[in-house]
Write a protein that holds these residues in place. Structure first.
Motif, PDB file in Angstrom:
ATOM      1  N   VAL A  29     119.856  74.262  92.122  1.00 21.23           N
ATOM      2  CA  VAL A  29     119.562  74.568  93.646  1.00 21.23           C
ATOM      3  C   VAL A  29     119.225  75.828  93.609  1.00 21.23           C
ATOM      4  CG1 VAL A  29     120.658  74.518  95.634  1.00 21.23           C
ATOM      5  CG2 VAL A  29     121.530  72.811  94.155  1.00 21.23           C
ATOM      6  N   LEU A  55     126.608  77.784  93.177  1.00 22.07           N
ATOM      7  CA  LEU A  55     125.504  76.819  93.372  1.00 22.07           C
ATOM      8  C   LEU A  55     125.613  75.677  92.460  1.00 22.07           C
ATOM      9  CD1 LEU A  55     122.491  79.311  94.283  1.00 22.07           C
ATOM     10  CD2 LEU A  55     123.749  77.697  96.061  1.00 22.07           C
ATOM     11  N   LYS A  56     125.314  74.534  92.719  1.00 24.04           N
ATOM     12  CA  LYS A  56     125.009  73.490  91.872  1.00 24.04           C
ATOM     13  C   LYS A  56     123.744  73.832  90.965  1.00 24.04           C
ATOM     14  CE  LYS A  56     126.911  69.700  94.463  1.00 24.04           C
ATOM     15  NZ  LYS A  56     126.387  68.786  95.412  1.00 24.04           N
ATOM     16  N   THR A 100     126.048  70.937 100.476  1.00 28.14           N
ATOM     17  CA  THR A 100     125.876  70.137  99.478  1.00 28.14           C
ATOM     18  C   THR A 100     125.350  71.021  98.355  1.00 28.14           C
ATOM     19  OG1 THR A 100     124.051  69.396 100.300  1.00 28.14           O
ATOM     20  CG2 THR A 100     125.640  67.734 100.686  1.00 28.14           C
ATOM     21  N   SER A 101     125.013  72.086  98.639  1.00 26.20           N
ATOM     22  CA  SER A 101     124.009  72.943  97.596  1.00 26.20           C
ATOM     23  C   SER A 101     125.213  73.723  96.571  1.00 26.20           C
ATOM     24  CB  SER A 101     123.390  74.028  98.496  1.00 26.20           C
ATOM     25  OG  SER A 101     122.696  73.771  99.225  1.00 26.20           O
ATOM     26  N   GLN A 160     124.364  81.808  89.730  1.00 27.82           N
ATOM     27  CA  GLN A 160     124.550  80.800  90.788  1.00 27.82           C
ATOM     28  C   GLN A 160     125.622  81.180  91.656  1.00 27.82           C
ATOM     29  OE1 GLN A 160     125.873  77.634  88.117  1.00 27.82           O
ATOM     30  NE2 GLN A 160     123.977  76.817  87.867  1.00 27.82           N
ATOM     31  N   ALA A 182     117.073  77.397  99.023  1.00 26.44           N
ATOM     32  CA  ALA A 182     117.333  76.133  99.423  1.00 26.44           C
ATOM     33  C   ALA A 182     118.823  76.055  99.998  1.00 26.44           C
ATOM     34  CB  ALA A 182     117.385  75.004  98.152  1.00 26.44           C
ATOM     35  N   ALA A 183     119.833  76.793  99.273  1.00 25.56           N
ATOM     36  CA  ALA A 183     121.006  77.028  99.867  1.00 25.56           C
ATOM     37  C   ALA A 183     121.241  77.721 101.149  1.00 25.56           C
ATOM     38  CB  ALA A 183     121.907  77.635  98.796  1.00 25.56           C
ATOM     39  N   GLU A 233     120.057  75.388 103.790  1.00 26.99           N
ATOM     40  CA  GLU A 233     121.070  74.272 104.309  1.00 26.99           C
ATOM     41  C   GLU A 233     122.097  74.979 104.967  1.00 26.99           C
ATOM     42  OE1 GLU A 233     123.688  72.906 101.416  1.00 26.99           O
ATOM     43  OE2 GLU A 233     124.343  71.391 102.664  1.00 26.99           O
TER      44      GLU A 233
END
Lengths: 895, 117
Positions: free
Chosen positions: A314, A310-311, A177-178, A146, A318-319, A322
């Motif tokens: 995620v 990263l959350k 938000t990622s 992550q 995707a990160a 974003e």
């Protein structure tokens, strides 16, 4: 072997008789031995029948044993047959014991074979252990997948990864938000004088959340409170474990004590865990990074490193999506500063070690080839040995061992051998990797993770099994396929089948081909390295020493004090014995640091956002160009007159002129540049290009400002001497402390060492590949020698006949060498084709490793082919000469 | 497996080599052991017979109850070892008789054709 008739009555072969006696129950033994004896005596009585009789005895004994054995299965306990009721394991253990016994009985074979395997398996284990530790082992943090490094990039300027500006970072942190956390970090060094001699301590600084992302919780004391990341409240420190042990004797009551760093009071709030690491270096201090009000709004200055977690759930993609969208939004919002800038996120592991992937992949491939050559060699030795053992194998078959059983037995023997080689190889690998890391402590990332652990052991075990199959299967099957009856009828020249001869030739051809591929790889890397060594860095490094010194704030906030310090220190050093000249620079080329600033040209329209130009930036003393041997091509270098109060001047390099003043005289042109971009400077000189990052650099624009007009508190003092420059380290420290007793020197290194460090990876690559190529060459030579020696021994009779019929020594020599030449040539052709094909396929992997050499460089290929051919011929000459010494009479008689 | 029940006793089958070995034993009349059986077969047949093959067949015949063996006297040519002497048992006699009769029946009237082969 041959009984002399007449002296005493012929006796049946003792071994055969013993076998019958041993393997049969008493009631069968009696009559069979009798029958055999009778048959033997009848045959021996014929003239010249002794040999025939012995051969008959063997054949008859084995065939009868086989027949009687099948009849009385239950009463038999032969050593070669899997006995009913025995477990498979017991059976294997028996084979292992027997294999070990047989190997111990042939020590020459065993030692050579085990050493060959040890080299092959050892090299593979070593490279695998390094590859595993660097590329595959998870990083020692919670959910390491992550953790991402987040950087800016500006592809229009060719910057694929760039530091982050604080204002951008704050926007990301607020908007992305990622990520569950985004934090900035950096490293700095601080002066510490509490321990007697002043020293420079290495510190890691991080904004809120940074240490949490990496599980950096203190062993004693506490972590930083949220308010301690605000300017003015940030004079707190967590100590590194080793530093705490050294300076505070490991006392927990050090916590909450004050400590003076850079002349400022700090409070110790904690001690970091001993094993916690980030980056490769030993760290003494951990500090909160408070962004000042000025920094928080800086969007054009890039100096932060950013890391994020990263959350959960995620994905990296995707990160990335974003972040790119976010960057585009900032780009439209702040075109002046953000035009052309985007965001690039890389998993931490990839960022740390991704650059080593091609090197390790190539090395893994190379050691794989070495192992293949070793296997081919062993298979060859096994085939030769199996020929000698054909009688033993025939006996096993005769007394009831099925083919599968014989294959199993021979494979077990190979496995025993492979495991012995593997154990030795493991030792070699351990010794090799640890001495390599000791020799190059900073070359590899994660070098502390490298070692022999369970994964590596499992790999080596698997490799042993695979190896045993590779070199043992073909000879075992070949041996089991032999018709034992024919073997026995064949007598003395047992089982020298054409199939085996062909197999052995094919193996030698394979070895030569593989060795050539390896040598080609080594040759190309060596050539690349040689090219690199010839590259002119643009400056001279011999007899020169660099001493890096950072003056602390706020003590040296006044630029005049900075100038005073460095000039006095330089003057003091210049007066020291052995010192020939002294110069100052903010950054030494090849040191790994850099400073880049954008440029504006007076009299030209301002450049559109995102179209800006920039150059590497140096602050130097007037003596610098002469000191470094950088030629002044036009105009003048800096002089002592270029000081505060005189017109502001600059010097640029040749490439700068080519890029920005292609058809103009640059002298007298006025530009804005550097740390204080508002000041206009006049170009007074043009100097030669200098390689800055690596010797492989393409020419880049570079610009210089005089130290007096742009004082910098972090400078390298350069010294030149007539003798060994490293001997001057003490002189440097003494001079600095005469000027300021509290001031440490951060690092002292010779320029030769710096350049050598920068070229260490290509040198090591070339060195390792050359060693692997040499091993392969040796193995191939040994293999060819073995085959030729065997072939000569098999052809002794033929050679004898030829010589009787008038062949002279040179004819025989030509005949034997001809065979070697044929095998070598086929191997060379296949190897060359393979090397070219491999070079083409791996072009994209190899090219970044190579400097001004193509992966299929024809001179190199031709060169290694010649080397291999010469070595192969030398290996063949010994058996060939032996062939010429064959005594025809002896050869004919012995048949 | 099914067998014909044309005869009162179960039929006794012989393989070709078994037939040859039984005939050799019959010929040797009390002096039948490995070496002599081999020379008899070597002399009278076109085969290159090995001792192993003979022992294998003798073993099978013994198992079937066609022949039985006893140990004979040691001789100096045999390095003082005793012989294993074979003789036909009643069952062996019957099997041999049956096989030879079968052969005779099958070759009856084929004299000229067989000679022409």
């Amino acid at each position: 072997m041959i009984g002399r008739a007449g002296t005493r009555p012929p006796e049946p072969p003792r071994l055969a008789r013993a076998l019958v006696a041993r393997l049969l129950p008493a009631r069968d033994r009696e009559f069979l031995l009798g029958d055999l004896e009778e048959g033997f005596q009848a045959r021996a009585a014929e003239p010249g029948g002794a040999t025939r009789a012995r051969q008959w005895y063997w054949r008859a004994a084995l065939a009868s044993l086989a027949a009687l054995r099948r009849r009385d299965r239950a009463e038999w306990r032969p050593h070669v047959q899997r006995v009913k009721g025995d477990s498979v394991m017991k059976n294997i253990l028996r084979d292992v014991r027997q294999g070990a016994r047989l190997l111990a009985r042939a020590p020459g074979f065993t030692v050579v074979a085990a050493l060959t395997l040890a080299l092959g398996i050892g090299a593979n284990t070593a490279i695998f252990s390094v590859t595993y530790a660097i590329l595959l082992k998870p990083l020692p943090y919670t959910q390491p997948d992550q953790i991402m490094l987040v950087n800016e990039n500006n592809l229009s300027r060719g910057w694929t990864s760039f530091s982050v500006s604080p204002a951008n970072f704050l926007d990301w942190r607020a908007q992305a938000t990622s990520f569950s956390t985004l934090a900035a970090y950096g490293s700095r060094t601080l002066n510490y004088a509490g321990g007697g001699t002043p020293e420079r301590l290495r510190a890691l600084t991080g904004t809120a959340g940074f240490f949490e992302i990496l599980d950096g919780t203190p062993l004693h004391g506490r972590g930083f409170r949220p308010d301690e990341f605000e300017p003015g409240k940030d004079q707190v420190v967590i100590l590194g474990h080793a530093f705490w042990q050294r300076e505070f004797g490991g006392r927990v009551d050090a916590i909450n004590k004050p400590i003076t760093l850079n002349g400022l009071p700090y409070t110790i709030v904690g001690v970091m865990h001993e094993r916690w690491r980030f980056g490769g270096r030993e760290l003494s201090l951990f500090l909160p990074r408070a962004l000042t009000a000025g920094e928080q709004t800086a969007r054009g200055a890039h100096f932060l490193n950013v890391i994020g977690r990263l959350k959960p759930g995620v994905s990296v993609d995707a990160a990335r999506t974003e972040l790119v969208t976010l960057a585009a939004r900032l780009e439209t919002q702040y075109p002046d500063t953000n035009k052309g800038w985007s965001i690039v996120a890389t998993p931490l592991l990839e960022a740390a070690v991704g650059g080593f992937r091609p090197t390790l992949a190539v090395l893994l491939g190379a050691v794989g080839l070495v192992l293949l050559v070793a296997c081919a060699n062993l298979a060859n030795m096994h085939l030769a040995r199996a020929t000698g053992r054909s009688r033993e194998i025939a006996i096993r078959a005769a007394i009831g061992a099925g083919r599968l059983r014989i294959v199993q037995q021979l494979l077990t023997e190979s496995l025993v051998l492979a495991c012995a080689g593997g154990a030795l190889g493991l030792l070699l690998a351990y010794w090799g990797t640890s001495s390599f890391i000791a020799a190059y402590p900073n070359l590899l990332p994660r070098s502390r993770d490298i070692g022999i652990d369970t994964t590596v052991l499992a790999f080596t075990t698997g490799l042993c099994i695979l190896t045993a199959l590779l070199f043992g299967l073909a000879p075992a099957v070949a041996a089991a396929r032999t018709r034992f009856n024919e073997t026995l009828k064949d007598g003395a020249r047992a089982g020298s089948g054409r199939l085996r001869g062909l197999m052995r030739s094919a193996l030698v051809v394979t070895e030569v081909a593989l060795a050539l591929i390896l040598l080609a790889g080594a040759g190309i890397l060596l050539k690349s390295f040689a090219q690199l060594a010839r590259v002119d860095p643009g400056f001279q490094t011999d007899h020169r020493l660099s001493a890096f010194t950072i003056l602390p704030q706020p003590k040296y906030a006044d630029p005049l004090r900075v100038v005073d310090f460095f000039e006095r220190a330089a003057a003091d050093m210049a007066g020291s014995p052995g010192v020939q000249s002294v110069a100052l620079t903010s950054i030494v080329p090849i040191s790994g640091s850099d400073e880049i600033y954008s440029i504006e040209f007076e009299g030209r329209p301002p450049l559109a956002p995102g179209k800006g130009v920039s150059a590497l930036y140096y602050v130097v003393s007037p003596q610098y160009f002469k000191f470094m041997g950088i030629p002044v091509l036009k105009g003048r270098p800096f002089s002592d007159e270029d000081r505060e109060g005189t017109p502001r001047v600059a010097v640029v390099n040749d490439t700068f002129v080519k890029l920005h003043f292609p058809n103009e005289d640059p002298i007298g042109k006025r530009i804005r540049m550097g740390r204080n971009g508002s000041i206009v400077r006049e170009i007074v000189g043009v100097v030669g290009n200098v390689k800055h990052y690596a010797l492989t650099d393409k020419a880049t624009a570079q610009m210089y400002e005089p130290f007096r007009q742009a004082p910098s508190s972090a400078m390298s003092i350069l010294l030149k001497t007539g003798s060994d420059p490293s001997a001057l380290a003490a002189t440097v420290r003494a001079s600095v402390q005469r000027v300021d007793p509290e001031q440490p020197v951060a690092s002292v290194i010779t320029l030769d060492q710096m350049v050598s460090d920068a070229g260490a990876l290509p040198r090591v690559q070339a060195g390792l590949m050359a060693s692997l190529g040499a091993i392969a060459l040796l193995l191939a030579a040994v293999g060819l020698y073995g085959v030729m020696a065997y072939s000569v021994s098999q052809r002794t009779q033929e050679i004898g006949i030829r010589m009787t019929l008038g062949a002279n020594r040179s004819t025989v020599l030509r005949m034997v060498l001809g065979q070697a030449v044929l095998l070598t040539s086929i191997g060379l052709i296949i190897g060359l084709a393979g090397a070219v094909a491999l070079g083409r396929v791996l072009k994209s992997v190899l090219e970044p490793m190579l400097f001004e050499v193509k992966p299929t460089d024809s001179t190199t290929l031709a060169g290694v082919a010649v080397i291999l051919a010469v070595v192969a011929l030398c290996a063949a000459v010994i058996p060939a000469r032996r062939a010429t010494r064959v005594d025809p009479i002896q050869a004919l008689r012995s048949s | 497996m099914s067998f014909k029940s044309s005869a009162a006793a179960p039929p006794l089958y012989l393989g070709e080599f078994e037939l040859l070995v039984l005939l050799a034993i019959l010929r040797l009349d009390g002096d039948a052991y490995g070496v002599t059986i081999k020379s008899a077969l070597d002399g009278e047949t076109s085969r290159d017979v090995t001792l192993g093959a003979i022992y294998k067949t003798l073993g099978r015949l013994e198992d079937k109850g066609y022949v039985s063996a006893r140990l004979g006297d040691p001789t100096p040519q045999r390095g003082g070892r005793r012989k294993k002497l074979y003789r036909l048992d009643p069952l062996g006699h019957r099997a041999l008789k049956q096989s030879v009769a079968d052969l005779r029946r099958l070759t009856r009237g084929l004299g000229r054709a067989l000679e022409a082969l």
